[in-house]
Design a protein around this motif. Structure first.
Motif, short mmCIF file in Angstrom:
data_model
loop_
_atom_site.label_atom_id
_atom_site.label_comp_id
_atom_site.label_asym_id
_atom_site.label_seq_id
_atom_site.Cartn_x
_atom_site.Cartn_y
_atom_site.Cartn_z
N MET A 71 17.14 78.60 21.55
CA MET A 71 18.13 77.81 22.29
C MET A 71 17.52 77.57 23.67
O MET A 71 17.31 78.52 24.44
CB MET A 71 19.42 78.62 22.37
N LEU A 73 18.35 76.44 26.47
CA LEU A 73 19.04 76.72 27.73
C LEU A 73 18.96 78.21 28.08
O LEU A 73 19.40 78.64 29.14
CB LEU A 73 20.52 76.33 27.64
N GLY A 95 17.22 74.10 19.87
CA GLY A 95 18.48 73.44 20.15
C GLY A 95 18.69 73.28 21.63
O GLY A 95 18.05 73.97 22.43
N ALA A 96 19.57 72.33 21.99
CA ALA A 96 20.02 72.14 23.36
C ALA A 96 18.90 71.74 24.32
O ALA A 96 18.94 72.08 25.50
CB ALA A 96 20.73 73.40 23.85
N GLY A 97 17.91 71.00 23.82
CA GLY A 97 16.84 70.52 24.70
C GLY A 97 15.63 70.05 23.91
O GLY A 97 15.69 69.96 22.69
N SER A 98 14.54 69.78 24.63
CA SER A 98 13.32 69.30 23.99
C SER A 98 12.22 70.37 24.02
O SER A 98 11.89 70.89 25.08
CB SER A 98 12.82 68.05 24.70
N ALA A 118 20.09 64.88 18.57
CA ALA A 118 21.41 64.26 18.42
C ALA A 118 21.35 62.76 18.66
O ALA A 118 22.37 62.10 18.80
CB ALA A 118 22.39 64.93 19.38
N LEU A 122 15.51 60.71 20.76
CA LEU A 122 14.86 62.03 20.80
C LEU A 122 14.11 62.32 19.49
O LEU A 122 13.04 62.92 19.50
CB LEU A 122 15.90 63.13 21.10
N ARG A 125 10.81 60.63 19.81
CA ARG A 125 9.96 61.36 20.77
C ARG A 125 9.40 62.61 20.12
O ARG A 125 8.24 62.95 20.28
CB ARG A 125 10.79 61.71 22.01
N GLU A 137 21.81 66.48 13.97
CA GLU A 137 23.07 67.21 14.00
C GLU A 137 24.20 66.36 14.58
O GLU A 137 24.14 65.95 15.74
CB GLU A 137 22.91 68.49 14.83
N GLY A 143 29.76 74.66 18.22
CA GLY A 143 28.83 74.96 19.31
C GLY A 143 28.51 73.75 20.16
O GLY A 143 29.29 72.78 20.23
N HIS A 144 27.35 73.77 20.77
CA HIS A 144 26.89 72.71 21.67
C HIS A 144 26.57 71.46 20.84
O HIS A 144 25.81 71.54 19.88
CB HIS A 144 25.63 73.23 22.38
N ILE A 145 27.15 70.33 21.18
CA ILE A 145 27.02 69.13 20.33
C ILE A 145 26.62 67.89 21.12
O ILE A 145 26.73 67.84 22.34
CB ILE A 145 28.35 68.82 19.59
N GLY A 146 26.17 66.87 20.36
CA GLY A 146 25.90 65.55 20.93
C GLY A 146 27.11 64.63 20.74
O GLY A 146 28.23 65.12 20.52
N MET A 276 33.33 79.59 18.00
CA MET A 276 32.60 78.37 17.64
C MET A 276 32.65 78.16 16.14
O MET A 276 32.39 79.07 15.35
CB MET A 276 31.14 78.47 18.10
#
Ligand code: TUI
Length: 313
Positions: A71, A73, A95-98, A118, A122, A125, A137, A143-146, A276
């Protein structure tokens, strides 16, 4: 069910278990991998020493391929990256970034890199940077979503890239599995359905909350601060929503969620904790073993794909 994904990873079913923070530890991941899917340890925001213990236990119990979710972050990302290189999971999902900066390092260690994305931008890329596949996703996920739904995101990502696409978000049975394959996916990732698996260690109260959930019981909090998170409605989400409407800052809201996922998963505080789960929780009505989940979903998907729909003659 052979796909480019089962061939790439030498797994029986093209099914990943989501790398859910606090939830995806060695007993769940080990059971999924042993049953022929890809079990994934979720590093979440845990320190490297905690994650290392999970990797060690998993490796002790099975030779089957497994994954590690990082993750991005997390404050411990660089230590977790080193851990991955040391323990060499077949796959690192992110998840949550590149994960751009780490792809070469993973590849040198023989680890496949499969980022969660998302958006098509991306996804493209990630393909350019050498990702081996992507997990598209949708915002039905917990959880953390787009922003985009699985139905809209998956076919657009499949058209945008040549690497295999794994669909995630809103899939919990063979119908969803078959639908994802019809959209062009080479596999699926499941989170919510595994929350009530026998081998899943989340607190009993959390499992009961998921089993009792209806279709409309999940909500998204945190949109106003750019960190949308889907969880099941409770006192915490109501309070968070109220404060968000009042225009409270991220700093003022953060104390409500700090440690709240752990409180729900480990201590079973489903009232003030973050429970979640995805929108498909309403479909999850039984407790099965991971092997039963994989077998049942695959058999139902194959049946759906054979029938091809519910046309009348
Ligand atoms: O990461 C997830 N789901 C998660 S992470 C998590 S822990 C957490 N808890 C509270 C707040 C924030 C995180 C709980 N659930 N899913 C994968 C995912 N990644 N969904 C969406 C994305 C994503 C979003 C934007 C990936 C990349 C991205 O772009 C970043 C960029 O650099 O362009």
């Amino acid at each position: 069910m052979k796909t480019r994904l089962t061939e790439m990873l030498s797994i029986r079913y093209p099914i990943f278990q989501g790398g859910m923070a606090w939830v995806a530890e060695h007993s769940l991941a080990g059971a999924v991998s042993k049953a022929g899917g890809l079990g994934i340890i979720g590093a979440g925001g845990a320190p490297a020493s905690v994650v290392e213990k999970e990797l060690w236990e998993l490796k002790k119990n099975t030779d089957a391929p497994f994954g590690l979710n990082i993750m991005l972050l997390s404050p411990y990302v660089s230590e977790i990256v080193e851990l991955a290189v040391q323990y060499r999971p077949a796959v690192v999902t992110t998840g949550a970034g590149s994960p751009e900066g780490y792809i070469e390092k993973f590849h040198s260690a023989g680890i496949k890199v499969i980022p969660v994305i998302a958006s098509t931008a991306l996804a493209k890329r990630m393909e350019r940077c050498g990702a081996d596949a992507v997990i598209a996703e949708g915002c039905e996920s917990g959880g953390h979503i787009g922003e985009l739904t699985t139905m809209a995101l998956v076919p657009q990502v499949c058209d945008a890239v040549s690497i295999p696409v794994i669909a995630a978000g809103g899939i919990a049975d063979g119908r969803g599995f078959a639908a994802a394959m019809m959209l062009g996916a080479q596999g699926i990732q499941i989170g919510t359905r595994f929350l009530t698996a026998e081998e899943c260690v989340v607190h009993e109260q959390y499992k009961e909350r998921v089993l009792a959930a209806r279709d409309i019981d999940s909500v998204v909090t945190g949109r106003s601060h750019g960190h949308p998170v889907r969880s099941l409605r409770n006192s915490m989400t109501r309070e968070y929503g109220k404060l968000e409407k009042e225009g409270k800052s991220f700093e003022e809201l953060e104390p409500l969620t700090l440690g709240a996922l752990r409180a729900a998963v480990v201590d079973g505080d489903v009232t003030n904790g973050t429970v979640m789960a995805g929108q498909i929780a309403g479909l999850v009505k039984e407790r099965l073993t991971c092997a039963q989940i994989l077998e049942q979903m695959t058999a139902q998907a194959e049946e759906c794909l054979k029938k091809g729909g519910c046309w009348i003659e």
